[in-house]
Design an enzyme around this catalytic site. Structure first.
Site, PDB file in Angstrom:
ATOM      1  N   TRP A  20     -13.180   8.597  -5.415  1.00 19.93           N
ATOM      2  CA  TRP A  20     -14.401   8.211  -5.085  1.00 19.93           C
ATOM      3  C   TRP A  20     -14.298   6.444  -4.945  1.00 19.93           C
ATOM      4  CZ3 TRP A  20     -13.058  10.842  -9.617  1.00 19.93           C
ATOM      5  CH2 TRP A  20     -12.890   9.906 -10.721  1.00 19.93           C
ATOM      6  N   GLU A  33     -19.699   9.116 -11.370  1.00 19.54           N
ATOM      7  CA  GLU A  33     -20.086   8.563 -12.623  1.00 19.54           C
ATOM      8  C   GLU A  33     -20.492   9.505 -13.786  1.00 19.54           C
ATOM      9  OE1 GLU A  33     -19.030   5.765 -13.744  1.00 19.54           O
ATOM     10  OE2 GLU A  33     -18.297   4.550 -11.976  1.00 19.54           O
ATOM     11  N   GLN A  38     -17.811  11.467 -20.752  1.00 18.69           N
ATOM     12  CA  GLN A  38     -17.360  12.421 -21.930  1.00 18.69           C
ATOM     13  C   GLN A  38     -16.146  13.159 -21.166  1.00 18.69           C
ATOM     14  OE1 GLN A  38     -18.829  11.888 -24.745  1.00 18.69           O
ATOM     15  NE2 GLN A  38     -20.821  11.026 -23.852  1.00 18.69           N
ATOM     16  N   THR A  39     -15.687  12.778 -20.348  1.00 15.68           N
ATOM     17  CA  THR A  39     -14.440  13.675 -19.429  1.00 15.68           C
ATOM     18  C   THR A  39     -13.156  12.987 -19.323  1.00 15.68           C
ATOM     19  OG1 THR A  39     -16.635  14.526 -18.383  1.00 15.68           O
ATOM     20  CG2 THR A  39     -14.125  15.044 -17.441  1.00 15.68           C
ATOM     21  N   LEU A  76     -17.233  21.726 -18.083  1.00 15.52           N
ATOM     22  CA  LEU A  76     -17.124  20.448 -18.353  1.00 15.52           C
ATOM     23  C   LEU A  76     -17.938  20.168 -19.577  1.00 15.52           C
ATOM     24  CD1 LEU A  76     -17.803  18.178 -14.901  1.00 15.52           C
ATOM     25  CD2 LEU A  76     -16.117  18.036 -16.663  1.00 15.52           C
ATOM     26  N   GLY A  77     -18.930  21.123 -19.954  1.00 15.26           N
ATOM     27  CA  GLY A  77     -19.668  20.612 -20.922  1.00 15.26           C
ATOM     28  C   GLY A  77     -20.832  19.668 -20.658  1.00 15.26           C
ATOM     29  N   TYR A 116     -25.728   2.717 -18.398  1.00 12.33           N
ATOM     30  CA  TYR A 116     -24.402   2.542 -17.698  1.00 12.33           C
ATOM     31  C   TYR A 116     -24.208   2.977 -16.154  1.00 12.33           C
ATOM     32  CZ  TYR A 116     -19.677   3.984 -16.488  1.00 12.33           C
ATOM     33  OH  TYR A 116     -18.367   4.255 -15.970  1.00 12.33           O
ATOM     34  N   ASP A 134     -19.085   0.839 -20.824  1.00 14.40           N
ATOM     35  CA  ASP A 134     -18.627   1.977 -21.533  1.00 14.40           C
ATOM     36  C   ASP A 134     -17.718   1.786 -22.391  1.00 14.40           C
ATOM     37  OD1 ASP A 134     -16.307   1.038 -20.198  1.00 14.40           O
ATOM     38  OD2 ASP A 134     -15.730   2.859 -19.178  1.00 14.40           O
ATOM     39  N   CYS A 195      -0.404  -5.554 -25.303  1.00 15.39           N
ATOM     40  CA  CYS A 195      -0.854  -6.930 -25.360  1.00 15.39           C
ATOM     41  C   CYS A 195       0.286  -7.878 -24.879  1.00 15.39           C
ATOM     42  CB  CYS A 195      -1.169  -7.349 -26.946  1.00 15.39           C
ATOM     43  SG  CYS A 195      -2.463  -6.365 -27.747  1.00 15.39           S
ATOM     44  N   CYS A 198      -0.158  -8.394 -21.213  1.00 23.36           N
ATOM     45  CA  CYS A 198      -1.683  -8.243 -21.108  1.00 23.36           C
ATOM     46  C   CYS A 198      -2.252  -9.908 -20.489  1.00 23.36           C
ATOM     47  CB  CYS A 198      -2.744  -8.154 -22.505  1.00 23.36           C
ATOM     48  SG  CYS A 198      -4.249  -8.869 -22.072  1.00 23.36           S
ATOM     49  N   SER A 298     -19.454  17.938 -29.960  1.00 24.17           N
ATOM     50  CA  SER A 298     -19.190  16.661 -30.320  1.00 24.17           C
ATOM     51  C   SER A 298     -19.829  16.476 -31.739  1.00 24.17           C
ATOM     52  CB  SER A 298     -19.988  15.543 -29.242  1.00 24.17           C
ATOM     53  OG  SER A 298     -21.131  15.770 -29.347  1.00 24.17           O
TER      54      SER A 298
HETATM   55  S1  SF4 Z   1      -7.401  -7.947 -24.477  1.00 22.58           S
HETATM   56 FE1  SF4 Z   1      -5.192  -7.924 -24.272  1.00 22.58          FE
HETATM   57  S2  SF4 Z   1      -4.410  -9.000 -25.747  1.00 22.58           S
HETATM   58 FE2  SF4 Z   1      -6.382  -8.517 -26.375  1.00 22.58          FE
HETATM   59  S3  SF4 Z   1      -6.226  -6.591 -27.623  1.00 22.58           S
HETATM   60 FE3  SF4 Z   1      -6.610  -6.230 -25.363  1.00 22.58          FE
HETATM   61  S4  SF4 Z   1      -4.574  -5.881 -24.510  1.00 22.58           S
HETATM   62 FE4  SF4 Z   1      -4.342  -6.892 -26.453  1.00 22.58          FE
END
Ligand code: SF4
Length: 347
Positions: A20, A33, A38-39, A76-77, A116, A134, A195, A198, A298
């Site tokens: 999509w 969407e 739930q999928t 799919l429920g 949403y 979401d 992280c 990130c 659920s």
């Molecule tokens: S935003 Fe980045 S640094 Fe913060 S918890 Fe999520 S992944 Fe980790």
């Protein structure tokens, strides 16, 4: 660079190639969407492709029979999604001259379109500045700002919505919303977020305070209800009685007559229910399997049993059928039918 720009840059390099994403047609975005709620993504892609090849546009869906939509939705429920899709397609086709509303305010008036979906369609298809909320977005915001409000409580929604609005960029609203969803699925995952790679970690309070594992906060788990379903498999000349469901999550789908209770019923009690419902005489029933077939929704755990009765029930409501394939049914019904196809000579 601002947080929203970092997320957009990340998206430009890492966005998922989803079917999509090759269109901004609101019909396709709407279908995707709704299916994705739930999928799991993999299952969502499969059902989206099937749905679009069977109902490629609004007119085809609006002029189809609801039974065909439910048949395609099987497995799919959350079948109210399919019923609402069909209802709203007819509304847009007949009342709105096939024109999809563009604004959040108009979209949210449509049946089955909530906050949403209205935000997603208006931002992705019409570039309106509407943040989506979401599970991914809740998680990212709760971690970045260390928000302690439980994400599963309605009253927290306002707090998160305000933050999400503040975070919006000044353009590319649709891309940004989709970027957050991808970022939440791939990087800021529920368990073991990445992280160390990130791009927004310097903005992330939870990361900087070493508290990522505590977010998002959830209220104590909602209670799961246990229900007992006693289905009656009424056989007559190699045909089986099914009824169309009038209310509830499986509305307008089909099933064997069923007695639902919060406690396990005795054989005598099941017979009493049948006598009252069908005024049958000399009724005998036997359990097809003494084991329960378990089914989890659920908020409900269902323990189901199937009782066989032969040549005893005449029906005013319901129909005797020799093939189940033409009738949309729940996963629970399919579990039973698949398990006992051979024994019952069910086609
Ligand atoms: S935003 Fe980045 S640094 Fe913060 S918890 Fe999520 S992944 Fe980790």
């Amino acid at each position: 660079m601002a947080l929203n720009k970092l997320i957009l840059n990340w998206y430009d390099k890492n966005k998922r190639d989803l079917p999509w994403r090759h269109t901004k047609n609101p019909y396709n975005i709407w279908i995707s969407e709704i299916i994705l709620q739930q999928t799991r993504m993999e299952q969502g892609i499969y059902y989206y492709n099937r749905f679009i090849s069977r109902f490629p546009d609004l007119k085809t869906l609006a002029t189809s029979d609801e039974k065909d939509v439910l048949l395609l939705w099987q497995g799919l429920g959350y079948y109210s999604r399919a019923r609402n899709l069909h209802y709203t397609s007819k509304h847009i086709y007949n009342q709105l001259n096939s024109e999809f509303p563009e604004s959040y305010e108009e979209l949210i008036k449509l049946k089955g379109i909530g906050d949403y979906t209205a935000s997603a369609i208006s931002s992705i298809c019409f570039e309106k500045s509407q943040p989506v909320l979401d599970g991914n977005v809740f998680r990212i915001i709760s971690r970045v700002y260390e928000i302690k409000n439980p994400i599963d409580l309605n009253k927290s929604r306002k707090v998160f919505k305000e933050k999400a609005k503040e975070m919006m960029p000044s353009d590319r609203y649709g891309d940004y919303n989709q970027a957050l969803m991808d970022f939440g699925s791939i990087i800021c995952k529920p368990l073991n977020p990445l992280c160390s790679s990130c791009v927004i970690s310097k903005f992330c309070s939870a990361f900087n305070n070493n508290s990522v594992e505590y977010y998002p906060v959830k209220s104590s788990k909602s209670k799961i209800k246990l229900l007992y379903f006693d289905y009656i498999v009424a056989k007559h000349k190699n045909q089986f009685l099914i009824e169309q469901i009038k209310e509830g999550i499986w509305k307008n789908m089909f099933q064997f007559p069923v007695h639902v209770s919060e406690s396990k019923k005795t054989k005598k009690e099941v017979i009493k229910f049948l006598l009252e419902k069908y005024q049958a005489k000399n009724l005998t029933i036997k359990l097809i399997d003494s084991e329960f077939i378990q089914h989890k929704l659920s908020h409900i755990n269902i323990r189901s049993r199937f009782w066989l009765t032969e040549n005893k029930i005449n029906v005013d409501e319901g129909i005797y059928v020799s093939s189940f394939k033409e009738y949309p049914m729940s996963k629970l019904m399919h579990k039973f039918i698949e398990k006992y196809t051979h024994e019952l000579s069910i086609s």
